[in-house]
Write a protein that holds these residues in place. Structure first.
Motif, PDB file in Angstrom:
ATOM      1  N   PRO A 112       0.719  -1.204   0.141  1.00  0.00           N
ATOM      2  CA  PRO A 112      -0.030  -0.024   0.071  1.00  0.00           C
ATOM      3  C   PRO A 112       1.019   1.243  -0.004  1.00  0.00           C
ATOM      4  O   PRO A 112       2.024   1.333   0.369  1.00  0.00           O
ATOM      5  CB  PRO A 112      -0.721  -0.073   1.225  1.00  0.00           C
ATOM      6  CG  PRO A 112      -0.819  -1.583   1.794  1.00  0.00           C
ATOM      7  CD  PRO A 112       0.489  -2.074   1.142  1.00  0.00           C
ATOM      8  N   ARG A 115       0.947   5.696   1.062  1.00  0.00           N
ATOM      9  CA  ARG A 115       0.248   6.661   1.699  1.00  0.00           C
ATOM     10  C   ARG A 115       0.038   7.933   1.082  1.00  0.00           C
ATOM     11  O   ARG A 115      -1.094   8.577   0.627  1.00  0.00           O
ATOM     12  CB  ARG A 115       1.097   6.902   2.912  1.00  0.00           C
ATOM     13  CG  ARG A 115       1.094   5.817   3.971  1.00  0.00           C
ATOM     14  CD  ARG A 115       1.763   6.098   5.289  1.00  0.00           C
ATOM     15  NE  ARG A 115       1.739   5.067   6.170  1.00  0.00           N
ATOM     16  CZ  ARG A 115       2.213   5.254   7.390  1.00  0.00           C
ATOM     17  NH1 ARG A 115       2.807   6.089   7.860  1.00  0.00           N
ATOM     18  NH2 ARG A 115       2.147   4.213   8.103  1.00  0.00           N
ATOM     19  N   ASN A 144      -9.034   6.240   1.214  1.00  0.00           N
ATOM     20  CA  ASN A 144      -8.521   4.793   1.757  1.00  0.00           C
ATOM     21  C   ASN A 144      -9.010   3.736   0.953  1.00  0.00           C
ATOM     22  O   ASN A 144     -10.463   3.927   0.747  1.00  0.00           O
ATOM     23  CB  ASN A 144      -8.419   4.571   3.101  1.00  0.00           C
ATOM     24  CG  ASN A 144      -7.287   5.220   3.736  1.00  0.00           C
ATOM     25  OD1 ASN A 144      -6.416   5.926   3.181  1.00  0.00           O
ATOM     26  ND2 ASN A 144      -7.582   5.641   5.123  1.00  0.00           N
ATOM     27  N   SER A 176      -3.638   3.731   1.521  1.00  0.00           N
ATOM     28  CA  SER A 176      -3.912   3.687   3.186  1.00  0.00           C
ATOM     29  C   SER A 176      -3.280   4.857   3.872  1.00  0.00           C
ATOM     30  O   SER A 176      -2.582   5.648   3.363  1.00  0.00           O
ATOM     31  CB  SER A 176      -3.077   2.339   3.773  1.00  0.00           C
ATOM     32  OG  SER A 176      -1.546   2.324   3.526  1.00  0.00           O
ATOM     33  N   ARG A 177      -3.608   5.070   4.997  1.00  0.00           N
ATOM     34  CA  ARG A 177      -3.153   6.091   5.835  1.00  0.00           C
ATOM     35  C   ARG A 177      -1.524   6.059   6.254  1.00  0.00           C
ATOM     36  O   ARG A 177      -1.046   4.917   6.225  1.00  0.00           O
ATOM     37  CB  ARG A 177      -4.009   6.021   7.329  1.00  0.00           C
ATOM     38  CG  ARG A 177      -5.296   6.397   7.187  1.00  0.00           C
ATOM     39  CD  ARG A 177      -6.020   6.404   8.411  1.00  0.00           C
ATOM     40  NE  ARG A 177      -7.566   6.605   8.397  1.00  0.00           N
ATOM     41  CZ  ARG A 177      -8.196   6.451   9.313  1.00  0.00           C
ATOM     42  NH1 ARG A 177      -7.853   6.499  10.486  1.00  0.00           N
ATOM     43  NH2 ARG A 177      -9.709   6.733   9.094  1.00  0.00           N
TER      44      ARG A 177
END
Length: 370
Positions: free
Chosen positions: A302, A304, A347, A369-370
């Motif tokens: 993922p 950010r 997200n 994602s964060r």
């Protein structure tokens, strides 16, 4: 003859996404109702080439589009040259004890063969109940299957008597020891998975003792490991291969982990392994333009705030779609390396679509994602 229908809103939105990857949502009229399916033609499909057909069936409560997105088998189909059909079950449940879906799938294969250029090779694969259905087809389908693959499925005990002496069938199985939906050690009417593998090894006249390979633990953080058991020296080279996922849940190895589903093994990629397995038993009659999707890198994944896309020395058109099929990044020509700013994205899962300057299209998922 295929019949196009108007679908409700969710299907319409998903159709937009699917069409970006050389696939279409379609239906046939069968036994008094319309039955839907997704048809994925391989990149570079040519009517002068004959292609194997792969049925890819969803699990109980799932759907064709979910199986399409979860298994990502269409990426393998583009590389290998397979026509992949993702059928929908009635009320999201396959008829394991009657003839309704065997008849529907027979009609569906007849329709595909009537409208597209295909070989006689026919494979079946599926997740959970779709895996069960693949085993059922080995016993009851009017067409001889060139091979099957089951991920988290199994074979109901009564089917064994109806399958004896049919024909050797190559079989591949993936199953987690911590599967709480289809227990590894079996349940009423369903044998332990190792007994199913031994039954098929006997039916295919393979070696009684499989060879063992410990799969390298390339992702020590996925909470699982994998082992391969291969029964060789079978009649008509119809091998039986079993991937045992230690501590694996009711999940598709190599897929994006979904925490609610439990542990997803990342040491192997079931779709890639299945595609290689099927390819060994049948290939297109003429060459497909090859492209190694592994030459594409999307990282970090993922991501950010930023992710990078590395491509080989060839021109690509890049587009990004969200899960609903909405294009959030307009077409961009890229060569070698491109950095994408995803800091403002919500997200979730997105899909990067690539189109080469030869017109070959494929996609890869990326998680924000964060």
């Amino acid at each position: 003859m295929m019949h196009i229908r108007n679908f409700y809103f969710p299907f319409f939105i998903l159709l937009i996404f699917i069409q970006t990857g050389f696939a279409q949502l379609d239906s046939i009229y069968d036994q008094g109702s319309y039955r839907t399916f997704i048809l994925h033609l391989p990149a570079g499909y040519n009517q002068n080439t004959e292609y194997p057909i792969v049925l890819n069936m969803h699990g109980l409560g799932s759907s064709a589009i979910e199986q399409y997105l979860y298994s990502q088998f269409h990426l393998e189909a583009d590389e290998k040259g397979f026509i992949v059909v993702y059928p929908d079950a009635i009320n999201n449940s396959w008829d394991l004890f009657g003839a309704t879906d065997v008849n529907f799938l027979t009609h569906l294969i007849d329709t595909i063969r009537e409208n597209y250029s295909t070989t006689d090779c026919l494979f079946s694969m599926g997740m959970s109940q779709g895996g069960f259905m693949s085993y059922k087809l080995t016993c009851e389908f009017p067409y001889e299957l060139s091979g099957i693959a089951s991920v988290t499925g199994n074979m109901i005990t009564p089917w064994q008597s109806s399958c004896i002496g049919t024909h050797p069938t190559p079989v591949m199985q993936f199953h987690g020891t911590a599967d709480a939906v289809v227990p590894y050690n079996g349940t009423f009417g369903i044998p332990p998975i190792e007994e199913t593998m031994a039954w098929w090894a006997n039916e295919n006249d393979c070696n009684a003792t499989p060879s063992f390979t410990a799969v390298p633990d390339i992702d020590p953080n996925d909470g699982s490991t994998a082992e391969e058991f291969a029964y060789g020296d079978c009649d008509e080279e119809s091998d039986v291969i079993f991937y045992k996922i230690i501590n694996g849940s009711h999940t598709w190895p190599g897929a994006f982990p979904i925490p609610e589903f439990g542990v997803t093994n990342q040491d192997i990629h079931a779709s890639s392994i299945i595609a290689d397995f099927f390819e060994g038993y049948c290939q297109p009659t003429t060459g497909i333009i090859p492209f190694d999707k592994n030459s594409i890198r999307v990282y970090p994944n993922p991501a950010r705030n930023l992710f990078t896309i590395d491509v080989p020395d060839s021109h690509f058109t890049l587009s990004v779609y969200d899960f609903t099929g909405r294009k959030i990044l307009t077409d961009v020509w890229t060569l070698n390396s491109t950095e994408i700013d995803c800091s403002e994205w919500m997200n979730g899962m997105y899909f990067v679509q690539f189109v080469t300057d030869q017109g070959i299209s494929f996609s890869q998922p990326v998680m924000k994602s964060r």
